[in-house]
Scaffold this active site. Sequence first.
Site, mmCIF file in Angstrom:
data_model
loop_
_atom_site.group_PDB
_atom_site.id
_atom_site.type_symbol
_atom_site.label_atom_id
_atom_site.label_comp_id
_atom_site.label_asym_id
_atom_site.label_seq_id
_atom_site.Cartn_x
_atom_site.Cartn_y
_atom_site.Cartn_z
ATOM 1 C CB SER B 244 0.869 0.468 0.943
ATOM 2 O OG SER B 244 2.049 1.033 0.438
ATOM 3 C CB SER B 282 3.373 -3.391 -1.346
ATOM 4 O OG SER B 282 2.137 -3.413 -0.670
ATOM 5 C CG ASP B 284 2.889 -4.885 2.214
ATOM 6 O OD1 ASP B 284 1.956 -4.185 1.746
ATOM 7 O OD2 ASP B 284 3.664 -5.536 1.503
#
Lengths: 361, 361, 361, 361
Positions: B244, B282, B284
């Site tokens: 991340s 991930s 984000d």
Amino acid sequence: MASSSTTRARDLNIPFPGQPGSYNAITDVPGVLVGYKTLSADLPPDAGGPVAVRTGVTAILPDAHSRMLVPTWAGFSSFNGNGEMTGAHWVNEAGYFLGPIMLTNTHSVGMAHHACLKWMTTRAEYEDTSDPWLLPVVAETCDAYLNDINGFHVEAEHVYEAIDSAAAGPIAEGNVGGGTGMSCYQFKGGTGTASRTVSIEDTSYTLGALVQANFGLRKDLTICGVPVGILSQDIVDKGKDSGSLIVVIATDAPLLPIQLQRIARRCGLGMGRTGTAGYNSSGDLFMAFTTARSKPSGLSSARESLDFLSSDQLDPLFGATVESTHEAIINAMTAAQTTVGHRGHLAPAIDHKWLASLFKP
Amino acid sequence: MASSSTTRARDLNIPFPGQPGSYNAITDVPGVLVGYKTLSADLPPDAGGPVAVRTGVTAILPDAHSRMLVPTWAGFSSFNGNGEMTGAHWVNEAGYFLGPIMLTNTHSVGMAHHACLKWMTTRAEYEDTSDPWLLPVVAETCDAYLNDINGFHVEAEHVYEAIDSAAAGPIAEGNVGGGTGMSCYQFKGGTGTASRTVSIEDTSYTLGALVQANFGLRKDLTICGVPVGILSQDIVDKGKDSGSLIVVIATDAPLLPIQLQRIARRCGLGMGRTGTAGYNSSGDLFMAFTTARSKPSGLSSARESLDFLSSDQLDPLFGATVESTHEAIINAMTAAQTTVGHRGHLAPAIDHKWLASLFKP
Amino acid sequence: MASSSTTRARDLNIPFPGQPGSYNAITDVPGVLVGYKTLSADLPPDAGGPVAVRTGVTAILPDAHSRMLVPTWAGFSSFNGNGEMTGAHWVNEAGYFLGPIMLTNTHSVGMAHHACLKWMTTRAEYEDTSDPWLLPVVAETCDAYLNDINGFHVEAEHVYEAIDSAAAGPIAEGNVGGGTGMSCYQFKGGTGTASRTVSIEDTSYTLGALVQANFGLRKDLTICGVPVGILSQDIVDKGKDSGSLIVVIATDAPLLPIQLQRIARRCGLGMGRTGTAGYNSSGDLFMAFTTARSKPSGLSSARESLDFLSSDQLDPLFGATVESTHEAIINAMTAAQTTVGHRGHLAPAIDHKWLASLFKP
Amino acid sequence: MASSSTTRARDLNIPFPGQPGSYNAITDVPGVLVGYKTLSADLPPDAGGPVAVRTGVTAILPDAHSRMLVPTWAGFSSFNGNGEMTGAHWVNEAGYFLGPIMLTNTHSVGMAHHACLKWMTTRAEYEDTSDPWLLPVVAETCDAYLNDINGFHVEAEHVYEAIDSAAAGPIAEGNVGGGTGMSCYQFKGGTGTASRTVSIEDTSYTLGALVQANFGLRKDLTICGVPVGILSQDIVDKGKDSGSLIVVIATDAPLLPIQLQRIARRCGLGMGRTGTAGYNSSGDLFMAFTTARSKPSGLSSARESLDFLSSDQLDPLFGATVESTHEAIINAMTAAQTTVGHRGHLAPAIDHKWLASLFKP
């Protein structure tokens, strides 16, 4: 679990529309379990006055399989973001969450998150996947009026107890779990629930709401169109709302994540039916999930299949969402008991006899 | 606080565009303070193998006044919601947050939230307002590869230490604070920072990024256009990303909340410059805030005034956001040190000499 | 339809990653049809100088069945909302649209909407449903630099011609259809396309992009990591971007609407690979749709079923989206021809020989 | 402009809460102008039966300066995206729009967009800026039940007439402008308006709503809590809703764009007070704007200043939004006249005498 002494709104002649499920509760949706840990204690007073613990934790397990962590399809909607519901970013992104949904007071979100994660990593039948992290769903409303919120009285063990006690069937309402110290329309509020069954092309579906109701100004309170707040003889005018509403919707209707977002958004209309104009200080956050899926593990193989209802068949579920949310909020109030709490603050239960008199047939 | 021994990407000839501030750090924005608590320990092995603590907490205080809790105008953007950043609902709704921003590992979000709230209610110069609740901003990335994440090693005291140690000036990068156990493009990653100064109609503004970088597949790594990952001799192909990226942007440019959302969204382009295609796993999540406001208390009187730049003057700040995010991620990698962690997992630091050789003038 | 004389970026040694489909075009997705109407004329000069028509219309039909209006599952994402894409509210809400996607110039959105609706109500094999209204998807970028945009030269008949000429197979690029008068990185831009095939658990899927590319500052232009803009000898520095990017993604991979939103969001990373920082004046709007569904009519019965890929299998499609978007933009530039337009404005095609020299093996 | 013969809901004893402005209309907000073009004609019947034109165009000019195109701060909210409102992407992004807001029927959005743009480029006192494009705000509801919608009877000239006739003062309601052919709760609906004045820290502000009301099932109709639909003797049960609600809110209160989004979102609660559960087929799109700004041109210089109310002062405006929306919808119904339209379809006006009898003091 429901005490036979708690009163439900329908017991007071209130003519809610629609057809409830067997328990008129979120647990009418097969597989959904609800558990509570209620904390109530009077501590030695400090310089500020009486110190009272009036708080707790509510756990909603999406289905009986939830002790094995499997994805639950869900949709989130924020009507007014003055609050917290963790896990919402991933629900917005991918349309599912894992594990229980936890409700507690605003300042115990961290502890509930921490303990829920510990429960998931140590107590759940967690089938290890390639993703080693978990994003719990924890929501809150603020019981600072009745509870010593900055005493941080919710502990990890309380969270486990709420989850481990989760059960099907009729559920307690009012001063229980996360709703213990909540106020609603300047009456005592708390935890409430309601459900509806609807028929869509000859198939019956159930949809239920569980609310943690902690919002509203007395003057605005409306129940099935009756301006109850205005009719109240002891109108309280504090000028400011200071609360929030969390709604969790469960259904066994098969729905796409994008459709569950639409269900969640309708909770705002159910809230609106109780009279509020949606004030600034109220964190009104809604999550809807479905227990319908073809198999327990939704993420194991590459190509899967998902049942859903076509968009133009959703109206009965939209109606059920609005009605269940409305009734669950009122149930939270009728089940709640007058509470004297932190600093001696008083939240009076709404008067049942008087309320029923407004709806006499 | 920055160790003289850590290497920054610019020391390796990497030709980043733009004009950095004095420290090339988020702390170039006047008033912004950063503090860390780094946890590193090797515990007795268990049945699964070596047990290592490689984690920590990062605290970003929006300005020197932050020990008095005042609203900070902010905007949030999720590029991929596979992660947590609490407090985002209210930032989306009202455009501000109170208190520090905390970064830690995924499974310590709860503890960081709990302790940050305790800090705010007991240690901050908290001017009591009518709203008695707080909604801390806590974000995370997952260090499960190097850290015993399910050991829950972050404790409340660590959170206080991170906050209380926050300082202006140059800041440490790499294996520090919340970034301690992170990996990036299958090299060692962690905490990184960078800044830019821009001129808008003869006024100079500073914008800085702090990242907790924990994402990316080796093959994708790109730095200033050079396909560093492909040129790496020891390409690792684990097939899946598992990480991340958290980006926090600070600026002294006066911006509306809706404009800060736009700044936050541009962090994705800075992330993209490092080569990733933005993978499923991930989380984000990006937050941008401004320290510019006419007075400390933004909520006290009814009618206030807010300075802002007109929309068509924002491009230099958009460019600064992309450039700072890109460079901060690479700084996280060049400052990081090779780490052997939980279960003996290895995250190698990127080789400085080799990396510099790719950019020789 | 593609002229054999137009040059594609791969013909110039540019080392794009990934495996394109047969035509390296959105029409590699089985069933997707593309049609153009290109308008180019020099009108008598007026007081302001030369008057030139350099505009047109592009039609993308989601599949060969599109002449019968059936729902197409889709997801929308706005990176920067300085533009128009009609129909997006319903795609956001319900996850589908009906009919073709139209691309044109900013001031012809109204006419394209009007004519597309007329086409749908009179020319399509429209199976009457209970809902008597249609919400066309029409997007735009601004060709005011080369085209007499306020002459409103797009007429209904042009829209019909674009739709009726839609065909499978290789498609024209550059100065065609809606892209006729567009500029990109201060070179001539326009219409471009590219595609990728990916394998997910032994099944092959195709994903293609069609872009209307009209954005970017020369200095920022980057192609596969090479700073082409900086290397350009005749750097133009107008200071301001003044354009937009529309990307339409088609795929035959089965995806939920919420997953198509994720695909659409990744177009921003593909745009970012061409170097821009995402400026204020650029309306960067992205739509992704899938041709995969179990049967032509997705809305006819109450309970339906939808195939989809699990979230953790989406990475190859995310990569394909980024790569296709990047390459389609560059294809728009390499296919475009130097244009002198309205008021004598010049948009030079990028020099092929020089560009190829930057990528010599 | 308001015919003295049209009836307003307050004339029928309906006890709406709150304090309206002088005209109880959106034009109570100083500077806001409203104009209509109403089309009503019976054409020669075709094979399908009678052909009727019952449609039109409504123009809302944000302020008296609007003939010079200046930015108007605004916020958008979609409760249910089954409809169109162009220009929303830019309002979401930058928080403002330019020019008038147009309301018409669903299939005339294109023509209204086309003509509004022509008006802006040729008739407005348009101060040329660096951005040569315009993104008109055009919204719609569907009058296909009463109007020959696929006859596309709205022409550019009608749009100009609506804009050019815009005026301050009392405004017509019911069968006028874009609302001409609309139905609401299976009564005749159309255009309605209402306003409120509120006091915030000793300053008085005005907020007004204009609605194009075309939604709802008879059985759901609720007015100030009274279940009017259920009390109606001729309950119509068509089973499906088939309509939409557009709400435009104007206020002179100084608000940030992010705050105007919050105002817009509250329109849903006003809609909910009329009883609907927010059905699938209803495109419920809301835009709120403020006329308050320090100077006419909001974008000319780099650094500007914007007045706003602090978040915790917004509740009176939230209440005014809900109340104005509720009353404007009912005003649309009481002002509307029984209409026989396309194919001989009948939309009966709600019976005034009967309605008033439900609210006798």
